[in-house]
Design a protein around this motif. Sequence first.
Motif, PDB file in Angstrom:
ATOM      1  N   VAL A   1       0.832  -1.204   0.000  1.00 43.21           N
ATOM      2  CA  VAL A   1       0.000   0.000   0.000  1.00 43.21           C
ATOM      3  C   VAL A   1       0.865   1.252   0.000  1.00 43.21           C
ATOM      4  O   VAL A   1       0.593   2.215  -0.731  1.00 43.21           O
ATOM      5  CB  VAL A   1      -0.945   0.002   1.222  1.00 43.21           C
ATOM      6  N   VAL A   2       1.917   1.252   0.807  1.00 45.02           N
ATOM      7  CA  VAL A   2       2.819   2.411   0.866  1.00 45.02           C
ATOM      8  C   VAL A   2       3.430   2.682  -0.501  1.00 45.02           C
ATOM      9  O   VAL A   2       3.491   3.836  -0.956  1.00 45.02           O
ATOM     10  CB  VAL A   2       3.936   2.172   1.909  1.00 45.02           C
ATOM     11  N   VAL A   3       3.874   1.632  -1.168  1.00 38.06           N
ATOM     12  CA  VAL A   3       4.501   1.794  -2.478  1.00 38.06           C
ATOM     13  C   VAL A   3       3.498   2.277  -3.515  1.00 38.06           C
ATOM     14  O   VAL A   3       3.782   3.206  -4.298  1.00 38.06           O
ATOM     15  CB  VAL A   3       5.145   0.469  -2.937  1.00 38.06           C
ATOM     16  N   VAL A   4       2.312   1.672  -3.530  1.00 44.81           N
ATOM     17  CA  VAL A   4       1.293   2.056  -4.516  1.00 44.81           C
ATOM     18  C   VAL A   4       0.891   3.515  -4.340  1.00 44.81           C
ATOM     19  O   VAL A   4       0.831   4.282  -5.317  1.00 44.81           O
ATOM     20  CB  VAL A   4       0.063   1.133  -4.404  1.00 44.81           C
ATOM     21  N   LEU A   5       0.610   3.921  -3.108  1.00 41.51           N
ATOM     22  CA  LEU A   5       0.235   5.315  -2.861  1.00 41.51           C
ATOM     23  C   LEU A   5       1.385   6.260  -3.209  1.00 41.51           C
ATOM     24  O   LEU A   5       1.160   7.354  -3.753  1.00 41.51           O
ATOM     25  CB  LEU A   5      -0.179   5.503  -1.400  1.00 41.51           C
TER      26      LEU A   5
ATOM     27  N   LEU B   1      10.961   8.246   2.608  1.00 42.44           N
ATOM     28  CA  LEU B   1       9.888   8.169   1.620  1.00 42.44           C
ATOM     29  C   LEU B   1       9.398   9.553   1.221  1.00 42.44           C
ATOM     30  O   LEU B   1       9.066   9.787   0.055  1.00 42.44           O
ATOM     31  CB  LEU B   1       8.736   7.334   2.175  1.00 42.44           C
ATOM     32  N   LYS B   2       9.333  10.467   2.176  1.00 39.10           N
ATOM     33  CA  LYS B   2       8.909  11.830   1.856  1.00 39.10           C
ATOM     34  C   LYS B   2       9.796  12.437   0.777  1.00 39.10           C
ATOM     35  O   LYS B   2       9.310  13.070  -0.176  1.00 39.10           O
ATOM     36  CB  LYS B   2       8.945  12.712   3.112  1.00 39.10           C
ATOM     37  N   ARG B   3      11.098  12.228   0.915  1.00 41.43           N
ATOM     38  CA  ARG B   3      12.031  12.811  -0.055  1.00 41.43           C
ATOM     39  C   ARG B   3      11.961  12.094  -1.397  1.00 41.43           C
ATOM     40  O   ARG B   3      12.139  12.707  -2.452  1.00 41.43           O
ATOM     41  CB  ARG B   3      13.447  12.756   0.519  1.00 41.43           C
ATOM     42  N   LEU B   4      11.699  10.797  -1.363  1.00 31.65           N
ATOM     43  CA  LEU B   4      11.605  10.040  -2.607  1.00 31.65           C
ATOM     44  C   LEU B   4      10.321  10.359  -3.368  1.00 31.65           C
ATOM     45  O   LEU B   4      10.335  10.512  -4.589  1.00 31.65           O
ATOM     46  CB  LEU B   4      11.676   8.540  -2.316  1.00 31.65           C
ATOM     47  N   VAL B   5       9.208  10.454  -2.633  1.00 31.55           N
ATOM     48  CA  VAL B   5       7.907  10.679  -3.273  1.00 31.55           C
ATOM     49  C   VAL B   5       7.758  12.141  -3.686  1.00 31.55           C
ATOM     50  O   VAL B   5       7.259  12.448  -4.775  1.00 31.55           O
ATOM     51  CB  VAL B   5       6.766  10.254  -2.329  1.00 31.55           C
TER      52      VAL B   5
ATOM     53  N   HIS C   1      -0.458  22.296   0.221  1.00 30.44           N
ATOM     54  CA  HIS C   1      -0.680  23.747   0.267  1.00 30.44           C
ATOM     55  C   HIS C   1       0.293  24.532  -0.603  1.00 30.44           C
ATOM     56  O   HIS C   1       0.414  25.743  -0.460  1.00 30.44           O
ATOM     57  CB  HIS C   1      -0.619  24.280   1.702  1.00 30.44           C
ATOM     58  N   GLY C   2       1.047  23.842  -1.458  1.00 29.59           N
ATOM     59  CA  GLY C   2       1.946  24.530  -2.368  1.00 29.59           C
ATOM     60  C   GLY C   2       3.081  25.270  -1.708  1.00 29.59           C
ATOM     61  O   GLY C   2       3.702  26.134  -2.319  1.00 29.59           O
ATOM     62  N   ASP C   3       3.392  24.938  -0.426  1.00 24.61           N
ATOM     63  CA  ASP C   3       4.460  25.666   0.267  1.00 24.61           C
ATOM     64  C   ASP C   3       5.726  24.834   0.421  1.00 24.61           C
ATOM     65  O   ASP C   3       6.619  25.177   1.193  1.00 24.61           O
ATOM     66  CB  ASP C   3       3.981  26.127   1.644  1.00 24.61           C
ATOM     67  N   GLY C   4       5.807  23.742  -0.315  1.00 26.61           N
ATOM     68  CA  GLY C   4       7.017  22.922  -0.283  1.00 26.61           C
ATOM     69  C   GLY C   4       7.116  21.953   0.867  1.00 26.61           C
ATOM     70  O   GLY C   4       8.131  21.268   1.008  1.00 26.61           O
ATOM     71  N   ASN C   5       6.103  21.876   1.720  1.00 24.42           N
ATOM     72  CA  ASN C   5       6.145  20.940   2.837  1.00 24.42           C
ATOM     73  C   ASN C   5       5.875  19.521   2.332  1.00 24.42           C
ATOM     74  O   ASN C   5       4.791  19.231   1.817  1.00 24.42           O
ATOM     75  CB  ASN C   5       5.090  21.308   3.887  1.00 24.42           C
ATOM     76  N   LEU C   6       6.840  18.636   2.476  1.00 24.13           N
ATOM     77  CA  LEU C   6       6.668  17.247   2.055  1.00 24.13           C
ATOM     78  C   LEU C   6       5.639  16.572   2.947  1.00 24.13           C
ATOM     79  O   LEU C   6       5.692  16.695   4.178  1.00 24.13           O
ATOM     80  CB  LEU C   6       8.006  16.518   2.133  1.00 24.13           C
ATOM     81  N   SER C   7       4.710  15.854   2.337  1.00 22.64           N
ATOM     82  CA  SER C   7       3.581  15.359   3.121  1.00 22.64           C
ATOM     83  C   SER C   7       3.382  13.852   3.122  1.00 22.64           C
ATOM     84  O   SER C   7       2.693  13.334   4.003  1.00 22.64           O
ATOM     85  CB  SER C   7       2.285  16.013   2.634  1.00 22.64           C
ATOM     86  N   TYR C   8       3.965  13.120   2.166  1.00 25.56           N
ATOM     87  CA  TYR C   8       3.700  11.678   2.110  1.00 25.56           C
ATOM     88  C   TYR C   8       4.957  10.885   2.418  1.00 25.56           C
ATOM     89  O   TYR C   8       5.988  11.090   1.780  1.00 25.56           O
ATOM     90  CB  TYR C   8       3.188  11.256   0.734  1.00 25.56           C
ATOM     91  N   PRO C   9       4.843   9.948   3.401  1.00 26.54           N
ATOM     92  CA  PRO C   9       3.714   9.685   4.296  1.00 26.54           C
ATOM     93  C   PRO C   9       3.786  10.570   5.545  1.00 26.54           C
ATOM     94  O   PRO C   9       4.792  11.239   5.774  1.00 26.54           O
ATOM     95  CB  PRO C   9       3.920   8.217   4.664  1.00 26.54           C
ATOM     96  N   SER C  10       2.739  10.539   6.347  1.00 23.42           N
ATOM     97  CA  SER C  10       2.709  11.339   7.567  1.00 23.42           C
ATOM     98  C   SER C  10       3.640  10.737   8.615  1.00 23.42           C
ATOM     99  O   SER C  10       3.419   9.622   9.099  1.00 23.42           O
ATOM    100  CB  SER C  10       1.280  11.389   8.121  1.00 23.42           C
ATOM    101  N   GLY C  11       4.685  11.479   8.966  1.00 21.67           N
ATOM    102  CA  GLY C  11       5.615  11.001   9.980  1.00 21.67           C
ATOM    103  C   GLY C  11       4.986  10.930  11.359  1.00 21.67           C
ATOM    104  O   GLY C  11       5.292  10.023  12.140  1.00 21.67           O
ATOM    105  N   HIS C  12       4.123  11.882  11.669  1.00 23.57           N
ATOM    106  CA  HIS C  12       3.441  11.864  12.969  1.00 23.57           C
ATOM    107  C   HIS C  12       2.601  10.589  13.121  1.00 23.57           C
ATOM    108  O   HIS C  12       2.634   9.926  14.158  1.00 23.57           O
ATOM    109  CB  HIS C  12       2.521  13.087  13.108  1.00 23.57           C
TER     110      HIS C  12
END
Length: 229
Positions: free
Chosen positions: A29-33, A115-119, A124-135
Motif C-alpha cells: 500500500v505504501v509503495v502504490v500510494l 519516503l517523503k524525499r523520494l515521493v 498547500h503549495g508551500d514545499g512541505n513534504l507530506s507523504y507519508p505522515s511522519g506523525h
Amino acid sequence: MTGCRPAPTVLPPSLRVGLGLIAALAALVVVVLGVLYAGHSQPGRVDRWIIQPTADSVRPPWRYVALATDFLGEPAGAAMLVVAAVTGCLLLRRPVAAALVVLGVGMTVATATLLKRLVGRTIHGDGNLSYPSGHTAFLTALALIVALLATGRLGLGRTAGALLVLAAALVAGAAMGWAQVALGAHYPTDALGGWCTALAVVPATAWLVDWTADRRGDRMADAGRREAR
C-alpha cells in the motif's frame, strides 16, 4: 548441568505469520500510494472524497484536541513517550524490549522521512513534504510496539494478541491521522501511508531484534560450554 532461560521474544511466535502478511500488504500500500502521488501538490480523488484539508478544518474545542494529539508526534512529545516506554521496559528488566522501542520507532520515522524525499508530494503549495505522515507513522509504531510487548507479557493467544495489536495500531493511527488532517498538515492518504509504514516496519524490526538476541544468546551459551570444559 545448568542453562539460562531464554529471554522472551518481542515478536510473539503466535503472531509472526499474521503480522508478516500484514506487513507485506502494508508495504505494498505504501509503495502504490507513493507511486500514485509522487510529485503531486494537490489532494487526490480519495482525499477530496474524505475531506479537503485546510488550516481550520476543525474549530474549538476539537481543535485543541487535535493540537494536543499533534504534540505527541512533535520532537518533545515523541521524546517523552519514547523515554516513558523505555523506562517501563527497563523497570520490568526487559532490555531487549527497550531496544525494540528505540529501534522500532527510529526505523519507522527514518523510513517515513526517506519516503517523503523520494515521493516528493507537497501540501498547500508551500514545499512541505507530506507523504507519508511522519506523525501518524510514529504514534502507530509506538502503539504497535507497546501492544506487542503487552501480548507477550500477558501471554495472550493468537486471537486475543492479534486483536490487541491491531486495535492499538488502529486507534493510534486513526487519532493521529485525524489530527493531521484536521490541522491541515496532511492529506488523508498521507495519514494512511504513515499508518501502513509503521505496520510494515515494526514487525520486521521486531523480528530482527529477536534474531539478534538469539544469536547473542547462542554465542554466550557456546562461551559457557567452552569454559565448562
